[in-house]
Design an enzyme around this catalytic site. Structure first.
Site, PDB file in Angstrom:
ATOM      1  N   GLY A 107      46.625  40.744  41.343  1.00 22.36           N
ATOM      2  CA  GLY A 107      47.795  40.223  42.060  1.00 22.36           C
ATOM      3  C   GLY A 107      48.950  41.174  41.905  1.00 22.36           C
ATOM      4  N   ASN A 122      45.195  30.548  37.888  1.00 18.83           N
ATOM      5  CA  ASN A 122      44.408  31.380  38.790  1.00 18.83           C
ATOM      6  C   ASN A 122      43.372  30.478  39.425  1.00 18.83           C
ATOM      7  OD1 ASN A 122      42.967  33.376  40.112  1.00 18.83           O
ATOM      8  ND2 ASN A 122      41.766  33.906  38.299  1.00 18.83           N
ATOM      9  N   GLY A 123      43.388  30.421  40.744  1.00 20.11           N
ATOM     10  CA  GLY A 123      42.448  29.558  41.452  1.00 20.11           C
ATOM     11  C   GLY A 123      43.150  28.818  42.555  1.00 20.11           C
ATOM     12  N   CYS A 152      45.318  35.686  41.666  1.00 15.54           N
ATOM     13  CA  CYS A 152      46.080  35.639  40.424  1.00 15.54           C
ATOM     14  C   CYS A 152      45.321  36.135  39.200  1.00 15.54           C
ATOM     15  CB  CYS A 152      46.496  34.200  40.104  1.00 15.54           C
ATOM     16  SG  CYS A 152      47.429  33.434  41.389  1.00 15.54           S
ATOM     17  N   TYR A 163      33.765  42.652  43.768  1.00 15.29           N
ATOM     18  CA  TYR A 163      34.987  43.353  44.164  1.00 15.29           C
ATOM     19  C   TYR A 163      36.185  43.157  43.239  1.00 15.29           C
ATOM     20  CZ  TYR A 163      38.901  44.729  47.174  1.00 15.29           C
ATOM     21  OH  TYR A 163      40.029  45.312  47.681  1.00 15.29           O
TER      22      TYR A 163
END
Lengths: 486, 486, 486, 486
Positions: free
Chosen positions: C36, C111-112, C10, C256
């Site tokens: 995402g 996010n997580g 996310c 990345y």
């Protein structure tokens, strides 16, 4: 669903000189929706460009918003609703078709079917024509494009001179709206008037929806050319360019296709259907408790039957209005339950009664069989079927989709008794051909010069069937067809 | 977005004799997607029928599922990807186009543009042809349909004899796959081989994706006819039916259009682009701290510039890979914020640096202006632009979409200094025409017989521009056009 | 495609007090699209109502037209882009999630991933909560709704106190925008400023796209509450309500996930990646002719490797930019041809060369295997793989989608030699954990207090993994799940 | 279109223990389509998971293909068709609604409306509940989730104990199917049987379509729990957990909503409607030539009127079956033409006649006005309106969408004469309340204990209207609503 109805292929509409031309065409097509539900198209011209919108689906699904109508500007417009016979309901077959000619653009829309369309197509391809559709209407467009005449109306008449079969056709150019009916007048076409603006439409109900006046039927073999003059006035000229032939309107327009509130060739469709029921009651009376129409086609005839026989008329079958074209038959295990997607029995008026079921026509008989069973399941004591038209033996080649002749009930059983036994009724009777002629035209059939075309009942085809000659040699499958889903 | 790029119009692919013909064509078109992103189509033939699927959008969006490929059976297939110049991205313009001829069906797909297409179209309409598309490829189809030759390959050659301009064309009939390149070989076309099955493709990268071998370029003015024989073997015959002319491949294929891993007319596109950067560094050196490519086009030239100059190569601009064609520019109030939808500066390598920005070409300069500002905002001390191709002054008429000449940067400012000032750079230099010829072909431009076509730089058009003659008299708007959204 | 990458779940974005709040949020999410791609949503508040738009697909496909943005009025807005781990990409899982509380509405985006989400969910259901999504973010919403505190910000902090795991969370109420980061700061979150209006975003690149200033990182364990005051001014208050823990940012953000132009916790991602390549060249040198990046992730490290080693950097692999998510792998017979949908080899720089391939990471190795084969097919003499991160052994539970551990290359082969043999390379080397720490943070790993979280490499998880305890007893499949395709 | 009809909100259906549960539910819902056309949903349970499909649109558009039904496995299923009153036809409001409870999942579907739904919602939110829909059915779901009882059937009864208003509700758990009707039995619900498998349905016509047997009406205040036992047998238990109240079925089910072939509370709807016409003819006779029904609602009453009066029954108005919900009214300039999208006059039976128009009810009168004008335009000499129900004065709060009271014809004009003048008829008469009671129940209204609910005619509401009390203080707009288009 299973081919147990006849289907009309098309309806046409056009109007010249009105600022709301496309919107009125959409309304006219909406009133003609019963003549074709698979696709619809409208072309308009705004003085500079022709615009076109063609869609699969109903008029009400695609031609009612301001955005779509805004893409169809101009005061000339025409349109088409279509039922396709072959299953190839692809967009490039949707009418009106358009061609850019040296003298300017032309659009045409066609209700009917040519009996020499395939022969003409082959000749045109041999001459280098490129056919994009599989519709025989495109053949007419090529004939127009190749005519050596200068004026587009003359080119259109030129093209009509080469074709055989049934057609009610509307064409438009930059200044003209043209209506034409084949020499026998097999398919209907009427001329209307809205505040001085001429209209062509397949049926008079398309005039009623917009409050336009019915002027007259376009006559068999007549070409009417309406043109906006430079001063803004509109001229209307009639031509009879072809050899005169007797008018023979298709009887099925009265039996099933046309809307009951339409007037076809001067006769109220509703009144004709009631008369069929009255004549049927005279020809084939039966002692019973209740007359039940098979909805919706059989309703006026059932009312006539009830009035003539004195047996009470009741709604013994309720139609589900929400059966869409997309409702798929359920699986076999469910079908075994005897599911009634389209109709259901109204037990309150059927239970314990002797029922006369009145239907407009019987094609394959598969639906009749189910309905008789449904009526019996709801407790009927007896079920008598009365059909308000004669037995169907032959294929149509004039724009009605008919099953293969060997699938027709009348060809599957040798006797009326066998048919009745197959359907499961206690009795079964059809209206006689004379009973039908009397109901529609007031006179019996004249065998030497029949007043209507009745080939599906009699095999008496009003035109040559050119494409059928030497069929084996001219196998249409020899042509390299393109299959494209769009 | 705002017309600040040149766009290739099309890519073509065809394969004969392979059981997975349509799937391989889809893959080949996918590799050619950079040549046209607006629409794609595939036609196949299975021994009985031609099948066609044509869609707006990317190959990967429409031609990758088993259902679609299942509707394209057969061992002959060809396809096309398209970028449309006019905004009329309507389905009836999507190729391949198909015609049913007396001798059987034929499909054609075309990369390039005819310079006498409009003149031919008018003559065909005068002869009664009906045009359904606004594409000049349909003109070729009509010429084929009207040819008096018997065999379809001969008809195709007949039609090519009448057209002028640029074309890499693929055609297929029931047994043949044909590839043809115009007499100057302006647009590329290669012949490939997959296990003995011949392939035509716009670029060699379409062979690589399916592991096919590169055989050779189709030569300028050559027509190669591949045919499945009755015994299943495949014959390949070469024809040179037209008057010989010198090959003049379009230089922009090397500068911008072709994929870097393609080999066009025997030259690696990637190597050519690196050489452009090397030559640019030799012609226009500058003292700087970092060489930054304008992605993605400028990257190989930037690498060449960095290697030749010894200045470190760094990714100073990051491209957002998710910019779709559908991303609409935001409102004015937001635009004022200097939104960077497509690119963003990588401050870590720019801040405090003297930056050499290397781009492949400059069309209108509007993008360069924004990028220079973005680089300055990220803290660059100096910004020097080096362009790996000459200034563009002229329109293309061979299949590249170019802005009106008066919109081109080179025509808007009299001097390099003025251009540089407009863009806001500290210096601006373009590769010379000889520098470009040396990078691509190894030799300077031969003014008497240029080895390539370079008309956008020089105005030296390799063919007559027939449709431009007497343009006022032949106003295309005199034709009755049909506008239809499909 | 085949699980051979790690995926971030996310990205979040929010802005307070700006008239173009929703449009700016759309742009911010567009810049975060790499975090995402499966779904996106935006919620706004206009003083009266909260408005929400949530869609499957890219931001650029759904949030760029005036109509959509017009349905998101107000000067507070926040949004979310999502990659779903489970395949259940259904609309009711798309964030932001919203609840109507007694004190007014609240929306949250996350996010997580929580490590005690399932345990909390079970307890909430036992208390009568109704869960509509399968997302653990909904658990947080229920905790907020059930908090006994009066003010919504206090309720939010209350809820955060109950959860474990990784989160960068943004919340909004009628007057507030709140940003929060978990006690370890595993996922990134930054505070920005646009003309005095506060912004929260997962990465700094979302500030750059709209020209906003980077203010600072939200600290680990910090909750920042921004509120519009009655006089229109905006207050910004920082809270640290939880027990202090050391910051441990996720290393994969550098390896990345994050965009190269982002600055995460004060370090340029691009610079970190180049340093990984430099350190890799120091640790694992090799004699070769050319350094080739595996695009796009390996490019900065490859550049670092080339600069450090002095071996020329070349684009030996070309990426096809048109590979959509929807491109289905072709059939087996076609796959056997070795189709390269995503990458193709650039033979011009590979043929006859000793190639160093630099990649960012190796997960399962299946892609590496294909790429090595492709490079060899293009004529490489030798292929040496250098990976700019250590071997991956363990699953992530903090918002990164990882394959089952037994599918990871590092767990499938006992030795580096075996891995190299499987992949088919001439040599294979990974960056050491210290090499990675040095590249990102400038110091070696401190084993007693690691500066980052590196559990996928080391198994050292920074938080308890509550939901994993006694997993068999708490089988999530015992819950009555609802499956619904929307 | 313009609010000149009353609309039923919903229909429900459920079946337990049949392998084709979802397909049978789809068919049942199809038969109930007249109760709600805006959305439909089905939930099933296959022993492991609940599955759900919910769609905007007709049952026949979404629930008939094998793929959709295949996503609804299991031998328990239930569904819902919906007409939404507010215009918020969003997917998250579509039923059945589902919750995962501690004891397993539960789904519920509701026909009716709660009179204390808003009050309950506020209390639940204050307790921390999160509401996702704006439907009051979700309130019931929360009450179930918060019940302290152990068994789900007990929880359901617990929840029903807290609600007021009208409901016919179906619920399902992993092993049970439950049907419940409110203490007054305002909305109908029947119990059916298909080969030993119990069914609940809003109307008996949903049993007929699949050949199931009608067992009995669910009684007012009754909860019937059907459960699959471990041995596969099915138990059926009846509960009456609430204080007994007299049954008062909604009269509008007979007047307009229910399908004519349904039997509601032991009375044939068709027979009741015919009796309304008969009583109307007795109460308000008139000399005329023809009785014409306003289709489709007025048809049975018109038949009764014709039979009682001896005046011939004729189809004077033809309904266009292709009027979809999407047909937009044309522009003002076109409307001025008097467009008849829905009905058209059948001139053949109207011209020159004295017409009795029989309609089922009059709400605002706007449609009646247009129809009278249409009949006059078709040449009627006199137009007399006879309405087969009393005048409507009051709003419904039990699941019927009614216009604001001041928009009702009966509230706009003081006298029958004024109403008649507004509509433009020669005479206008309504059926008396006793005439209606006699037609439906065989006895006059008992003022002390009315046998039906008739509040729209009389203002006598059968339940408290809790949400209306102190309406100003409890302004629903104080709640932070989320607006989301899905």
């Amino acid at each position: 669903m299973d081919g147990d109805t006849l289907r009309e292929e098309c309806g046409v509409f056009g109007i010249l000189g009105h600022d709301d031309a496309a919107a009125l065409t959409a309304l006219g097509l909406h009133a003609l929706q019963h003549r074709g539900q698979e696709a619809a198209g409208i072309v308009s011209f705004d003085g500079k460009r022709f615009s076109s919108e063609r869609h699969l689906g109903l008029v009400g699904d695609h031609f009612t918003d301001a955005a779509t109508l805004g893409r169809l500007p101009g005061n000339i417009a025409m349109g088409h609703v279509r039922y396709s016979t072959t299953g190839e309901t692809v967009l490039r077959n949707v009418q009106p078709l358009f061609a850019e000619l040296e003298v300017g653009g032309i659009a045409i829309a066609h209700n009917g079917n040519l009996t020499n369309g395939l022969s003409l197509r082959k000749r045109l391809i041999a001459q280098g024509a490129i056919c994009q559709s599989t519709s025989d209407t495109e053949v007419v467009l090529h004939l127009i494009a190749r005519s050596q005449r200068t004026r587009s109306a003359d080119r259109f008449i030129d093209a009509l001179g080469a074709i055989e079969g049934a057609y009610a056709m509307v064409a438009m150019t930059r200044t003209k709206l043209i209506g034409a009916r084949d020499p026998n007048g097999i398919r209907p076409l009427v001329l209307g008037d809205l505040d001085g603006k001429p209209i062509f439409a397949s049926e008079s109900c398309a005039l009623d929806i917009i409050g336009a006046k019915f002027v007259r039927d376009v006559e068999n073999g007549e070409v009417i050319v309406c043109e906006i003059q430079k001063d803004g006035s509109i001229s209307i000229d009639s031509f009879k360019p072809f050899k005169a032939r007797p008018e023979r309107v298709c009887l099925f327009e009265y039996v099933y296709f046309a809307r009951p509130d339409s007037v076809v060739s001067g006769r109220s469709v509703y009144a004709a259907r009631k008369s069929m029921g009255i004549n049927l009651a005279k020809e084939s009376p039966i002692e019973a408790d209740v007359v039940v129409p098979v909805p919706d086609g059989g309703t006026p005839a059932a009312l006539g039957y009830a009035q003539q026989s004195g047996i009470p008329f009741e709604y013994g079958i309720i139609r589900n209005h929400y059966v869409g074209r997309t409702f798929i038959e359920p699986t076999q295990s469910i079908r075994a339950l005897g599911v009634k997607l389209k109709h259901s029995a109204n037990r309150a008026v059927i239970e314990g009664k002797r029922v006369v079921l009145v239907d407009d026509s019987i094609v394959r008989g598969t639906t009749s069989l189910k309905i008789v069973q449904m009526i019996r399941d709801a407790g009927a004591k007896e079920v008598h079927i009365r059909v308000a038209s004669p037995m169907i033996y032959h294929s149509d080649y004039y724009g009605i989709d008919t099953p293969d002749p060997d699938k027709l009930l009348a060809n599957q059983y040798a006797t009326l008794e066998d048919m009745c036994r197959y359907i499961g009724a206690d009795s079964l009777e059809f209206l006689s051909i004379d009973g039908l002629y009397l109901a529609v035209g007031g006179e019996k059939r004249n065998p030497k010069a029949p007043q209507f075309t009745d080939h599906y009942f009699t095999g008496d085809y009003p035109t040559p069937l050119t494409d059928l000659e030497g069929r084996d040699k001219n196998d249409p499958k020899q042509i390299s067809m393109l299959r494209e889903a769009v």
